[in-house]
Scaffold this active site. Structure first.
Site, PDB file in Angstrom:
ATOM      1  N   LYS A  80     -83.531-139.208 -55.194  1.00  0.00           N
ATOM      2  CA  LYS A  80     -83.028-140.573 -54.980  1.00  0.00           C
ATOM      3  C   LYS A  80     -82.604-140.866 -53.544  1.00  0.00           C
ATOM      4  CE  LYS A  80     -83.736-142.247 -58.084  1.00  0.00           C
ATOM      5  NZ  LYS A  80     -85.179-142.357 -58.506  1.00  0.00           N
TER       6      LYS A  80
ATOM      7  N   HIS B  99     -87.820-130.901 -53.852  1.00  0.00           N
ATOM      8  CA  HIS B  99     -86.386-131.180 -53.997  1.00  0.00           C
ATOM      9  C   HIS B  99     -85.587-129.869 -53.925  1.00  0.00           C
ATOM     10  CE1 HIS B  99     -86.867-135.342 -54.935  1.00  0.00           C
ATOM     11  NE2 HIS B  99     -87.281-135.200 -56.173  1.00  0.00           N
TER      12      HIS B  99
ATOM     13  N   SER C 183     -77.985-144.534 -57.747  1.00  0.00           N
ATOM     14  CA  SER C 183     -79.426-144.561 -58.003  1.00  0.00           C
ATOM     15  C   SER C 183     -79.788-143.524 -59.070  1.00  0.00           C
ATOM     16  CB  SER C 183     -80.165-144.285 -56.685  1.00  0.00           C
ATOM     17  OG  SER C 183     -81.543-144.311 -56.880  1.00  0.00           O
TER      18      SER C 183
HETATM   19  P1  A3P Z   1     -82.352-147.464 -55.690  1.00  0.00           P
HETATM   20  O1  A3P Z   1     -82.271-146.886 -57.061  1.00  0.00           O
HETATM   21  O2  A3P Z   1     -81.017-147.486 -54.997  1.00  0.00           O
HETATM   22  O3  A3P Z   1     -83.022-148.789 -55.643  1.00  0.00           O
HETATM   23  P2  A3P Z   1     -86.578-141.293 -54.549  1.00  0.00           P
HETATM   24  O4  A3P Z   1     -87.943-141.759 -54.231  1.00  0.00           O
HETATM   25  O5  A3P Z   1     -86.054-140.202 -53.663  1.00  0.00           O
HETATM   26  O6  A3P Z   1     -86.421-141.000 -56.016  1.00  0.00           O
HETATM   27  O7  A3P Z   1     -85.587-142.517 -54.245  1.00  0.00           O
HETATM   28  C1  A3P Z   1     -85.621-143.703 -55.017  1.00  0.00           C
HETATM   29  C2  A3P Z   1     -84.762-144.737 -54.317  1.00  0.00           C
HETATM   30  O8  A3P Z   1     -85.441-145.165 -53.113  1.00  0.00           O
HETATM   31  C3  A3P Z   1     -84.550-145.982 -55.176  1.00  0.00           C
HETATM   32  O9  A3P Z   1     -83.260-146.470 -54.790  1.00  0.00           O
HETATM   33  C4  A3P Z   1     -85.684-146.866 -54.679  1.00  0.00           C
HETATM   34  O10 A3P Z   1     -85.520-148.221 -54.962  1.00  0.00           O
HETATM   35  C5  A3P Z   1     -85.610-146.580 -53.172  1.00  0.00           C
HETATM   36  N1  A3P Z   1     -86.812-146.966 -52.437  1.00  0.00           N
HETATM   37  C6  A3P Z   1     -88.101-146.675 -52.703  1.00  0.00           C
HETATM   38  N2  A3P Z   1     -88.922-147.282 -51.828  1.00  0.00           N
HETATM   39  C7  A3P Z   1     -88.125-147.968 -50.975  1.00  0.00           C
HETATM   40  C8  A3P Z   1     -88.377-148.828 -49.847  1.00  0.00           C
HETATM   41  N3  A3P Z   1     -89.610-149.092 -49.428  1.00  0.00           N
HETATM   42  N4  A3P Z   1     -87.310-149.363 -49.207  1.00  0.00           N
HETATM   43  C9  A3P Z   1     -86.057-149.105 -49.637  1.00  0.00           C
HETATM   44  N5  A3P Z   1     -85.751-148.318 -50.692  1.00  0.00           N
HETATM   45  C10 A3P Z   1     -86.779-147.770 -51.355  1.00  0.00           C
END
Ligand code: A3P
Length: 288
Positions: free
Chosen positions: A48, A103, A133
């Protein structure tokens, strides 16, 4: 009923809880013994923290802005997870600069990475937003345990018993490894505040210069508004039994500071005290 619908299997491997349908003793060993190549690019995150975002940015850097791979190949096939047993062959057989995601904590990969000059990109995100998140992700990801209330999940996050282990151990382990690993540090918040500049800094680290117009097009492609509708990056290809899109979206909000809408004052004080204790002596700074 809800917990009966879950397919959660928790594996505790080397003291860390991991989703058991994705991780096995053998897949963890595969990761630890992995022969990295010097031109591999490894995305390392605590969940996240911007993993999918970085997978998209790097795909577009190496395609020189051509959106074909990002719009036709799922993110997990473009930058497969090193430690997940489904991806062994994809990781091993990749060509060119292989994009690999993990991870895992540093201690698992110190030896394997120490043998190579593979380029490592470590993304951190302020941990209050990570916890929020992660809470929402637990609700929709049926392979993770039912999170209970936000307070229940927060407690587990702070004591490191959540899936994927302690955020503090992850971040402290990967921090200050510049002498041991060819590593580039970036934060989710830096990417949010200056995505274009972040792409340029990444290109410098990768020794992969791009024309300004190409950087512009990558920037445009990788905004949250654009990426949330890309089914090759928003996990809507995953069946509902595994990720229930009725219960929430993977591309949820993409903001800095959403924690302020979730934490009570008391939860924030408890968090700050533990954070201060755990992070004493480190120089990490976050935008909250
Ligand atoms: P939120 O749940 O706060 O919206 P990961 O890919 O490490 O699992 O992280 C997921 C988080 O990154 C989610 O956060 C997701 O919405 C956010 N995310 C993915 N693409 C993004 C982008 N282009 N800009 C900003 N946040 C992004």
């Amino acid at each position: 009923q809800e917990s009966m619908d879950r397919m959660e299997v928790v594996e505790t491997l080397c003291g860390i809880n991991l989703p058991g349908h994705l991780h096995t003793k053998e897949s963890l060993q595969f990761a630890q013994d992995f022969e990295f190549r010097d031109n591999d690019v490894v995305i390392v995150t605590y969940p996240k923290s911007g993993t999918t975002w970085m997978q998209e940015i790097l795909t577009l850097i190496y395609s020189k802005g051509d959106s074909m791979p990002a719009e036709n190949i799922p993110n997990w096939a473009r930058a497969p997870w090193l430690e997940q047993h489904y991806f062994k062959d994809l990781v091993r057989n990749g060509s060119g600069p292989r994009l690999i995601t993990t991870h895992l904590q540093y201690r698992f990969l110190a030896k394997a990475l120490g043998r190579s000059k593979a380029k490592v990109i470590y993304i951190t995100r302020n941990p209050k937003d990570v916890a929020v998140s992660f809470y929402h992700f637990h609700k929709m990801a049926n392979f993770l345990p039912d999170p209970g209330s936000f307070n229940d999940l927060l407690k587990k996050f702070l004591d490191g018993t959540v899936s994927f282990g302690s955020w503090f151990d992850h971040v402290k382990g990967w921090h200050n490894q510049k002498n041991a690993v060819n590593i580039f540090y970036i934060t989710y918040e830096e990417m949010k505040m200056d995505l274009r500049g972040s792409i340029e800094r990444l290109c410098n680290f990768l020794h992969f210069p791009l024309l300004p117009a190409v950087v512009d097009s990558i920037h445009k492609h990788c905004t949250f508004t654009n990426m949330k509708d890309n089914k090759m990056a928003n996990y809507t290809l995953i069946p509902n039994e595994i990720m229930d899109h009725q219960k929430g979206k993977f591309m949820r909000k993409g903001e800095v500071g959403d924690w302020k809408r979730h934490f009570t004052v008391e939860q924030s004080i408890i968090f700050d005290n533990i954070y201060e204790d755990e992070m004493r002596g480190t120089s990490l700074q976050f935008t909250w």
